[in-house]
Design an enzyme around this catalytic site. Structure first.
Site, PDB file in Angstrom:
ATOM      1  N   HIS A  93       0.893  -1.171   0.000  1.00  0.00           N
ATOM      2  CA  HIS A  93       0.000   0.000   0.000  1.00  0.00           C
ATOM      3  C   HIS A  93       0.923   1.211   0.000  1.00  0.00           C
ATOM      4  O   HIS A  93       1.949   1.192   0.688  1.00  0.00           O
ATOM      5  CB  HIS A  93      -0.887   0.007   1.249  1.00  0.00           C
ATOM      6  CG  HIS A  93      -1.716  -1.241   1.418  1.00  0.00           C
ATOM      7  ND1 HIS A  93      -3.020  -1.346   0.981  1.00  0.00           N
ATOM      8  CD2 HIS A  93      -1.410  -2.455   1.950  1.00  0.00           C
ATOM      9  CE1 HIS A  93      -3.481  -2.558   1.257  1.00  0.00           C
ATOM     10  NE2 HIS A  93      -2.524  -3.256   1.830  1.00  0.00           N
ATOM     11  N   GLU A 103      -0.778   2.058   6.018  1.00  0.00           N
ATOM     12  CA  GLU A 103      -2.136   1.850   6.551  1.00  0.00           C
ATOM     13  C   GLU A 103      -2.102   2.017   8.070  1.00  0.00           C
ATOM     14  O   GLU A 103      -2.820   2.860   8.607  1.00  0.00           O
ATOM     15  CB  GLU A 103      -2.634   0.461   6.165  1.00  0.00           C
ATOM     16  CG  GLU A 103      -2.736   0.289   4.643  1.00  0.00           C
ATOM     17  CD  GLU A 103      -3.813  -0.659   4.214  1.00  0.00           C
ATOM     18  OE1 GLU A 103      -3.753  -1.856   4.556  1.00  0.00           O
ATOM     19  OE2 GLU A 103      -4.760  -0.203   3.558  1.00  0.00           O
TER      20      GLU A 103
HETATM   21  N1  LIG Z   1      -4.483  -5.576   3.068  1.00  0.00           N
HETATM   22  S1  LIG Z   1      -4.616  -7.019   3.739  1.00  0.00           S
HETATM   23  O1  LIG Z   1      -3.314  -7.614   3.961  1.00  0.00           O
HETATM   24  O2  LIG Z   1      -5.440  -6.903   4.908  1.00  0.00           O
HETATM   25  C1  LIG Z   1      -5.446  -8.070   2.632  1.00  0.00           C
HETATM   26  N2  LIG Z   1      -4.988  -9.261   2.237  1.00  0.00           N
HETATM   27  C2  LIG Z   1      -5.880  -9.803   1.401  1.00  0.00           C
HETATM   28  C3  LIG Z   1      -6.900  -8.910   1.269  1.00  0.00           C
HETATM   29  N3  LIG Z   1      -6.625  -7.823   2.039  1.00  0.00           N
HETATM   30 ZN   LIG Z   2      -2.635  -5.096   2.594  1.00  0.00          ZN
END
Ligand SMILES: NS(=O)(=O)c1ncc[nH]1
Ligand SMILES: [Zn+2]
Length: 258
Positions: A93, A103
């Site tokens: 991100h 994040e």
């Molecule tokens: N950004 S996260 O790592 O929470 C994630 N992984 C798969 C979907 N979202």
């Molecule tokens: Zn992620």
């Protein structure tokens, strides 16, 4: 309109299709300056020596490196985890030019980017999708990226990005071991949270490494050459600011390894 990070489909609107967005254990969160240290928390062990990356892809939300998770080749265990968790994929991100894009935040401060290594509990669940919908089904290791010198190994990923510029593109990406993306110290914070993208399942044990890794502004700039949109779409939307802001802690405990 499919979820995304724009004005019309961004994080503040996700709750309309995914009501759990307003749940009691959502991620990311801000990590306060003082976190309770838990001496019973052992070290996290990342056993990636036989890991097998397969491909790199653009899913319209991030750039993802996918792994072969058909056996216990690359797992994490220890720390707050009761079982070993298999590495499925990692992704990033990031922000826009000169803007931060992590994040999680630390005492209100953001980093330039955040890397997520996504693992699932294959001891208790039969597939990633089942694990992703179950409490403690997933373990995600978060690593902060700050701008500084060139990262010695990140170029192997940024060089492959021209092959996955558009949403829906995928290309071979074999032999990459994410161990080379780890900071020197594995000290971490851990708490129970969720996926930070829809479906926002509250199934994640988060393990955030305290130390960031350094990447150059030039390397980060290559992330922003990716597009949210597909090759056939007439809209050309540069992939940037693909981060969800911190969510309410709602009384959760955050623990710190030593
Ligand atoms: N950004 S996260 O790592 O929470 C994630 N992984 C798969 C979907 N979202
Ligand atoms: Zn992620």
């Amino acid at each position: 309109n499919h979820w995304g990070y724009g004005k019309e489909n961004g994080p503040d609107l996700w709750h309309t299709h995914y009501p759990v967005a307003q749940g009691s254990r959502q991620s990311p969160i801000d990590i306060p300056r003082q976190v309770s240290h838990d001496p019973s928390l052992g070290p996290i062990v990342l056993d990636y020596d036989h890991c097998t990356s397969i491909s790199i892809s653009n899913n319209g939300h991030s750039v993802v490196v996918n792994f072969d998770d058909t056996d216990e080749r690359s797992v994490i265990h220890g720390g707050p985890l009761e079982n070993p968790y298999r590495l499925k994929q990692f992704h990033f991100h990031w922000g826009g030019k000169g803007c931060d894009g992590s994040e999680h935040t630390v005492a209100g401060n953001s980093y330039a980017s955040e890397l997520h290594l996504v693992h699932w509990n294959a001891v208790k669940y039969t597939s990633f999708d089942h694990a992703a919908a179950a409490p403690e089904g997933l373990a995600v290791v978060g690593i902060f990226l700050e701008t500084g010198d060139d990262h010695r190994w990140l170029h192997t990923i940024t060089d492959a990005m021209y092959m996955v510029k558009y949403k829906g593109s995928i290309t071979d990406f074999k032999g990459f071991n994410p161990k080379c993306l780890l900071p020197s110290s594995l000290h971490y914070w851990t708490y129970l949270g969720s996926l930070t993208t829809p479906p926002l399942h509250e199934s994640v044990t988060w393990i955030l490494l305290k130390d960031p890794i350094a990447v150059s502004e030039k390397q980060l700039g290559k992330f922003r050459l990716l597009q949210f949109t597909g090759e056939e779409e007439d809209q050309r939307l540069r992939m940037e600011n693909n981060f969800r802001p911190p969510q309410p802690l709602k009384g959760r405990r955050i623990r710190s390894s030593n």
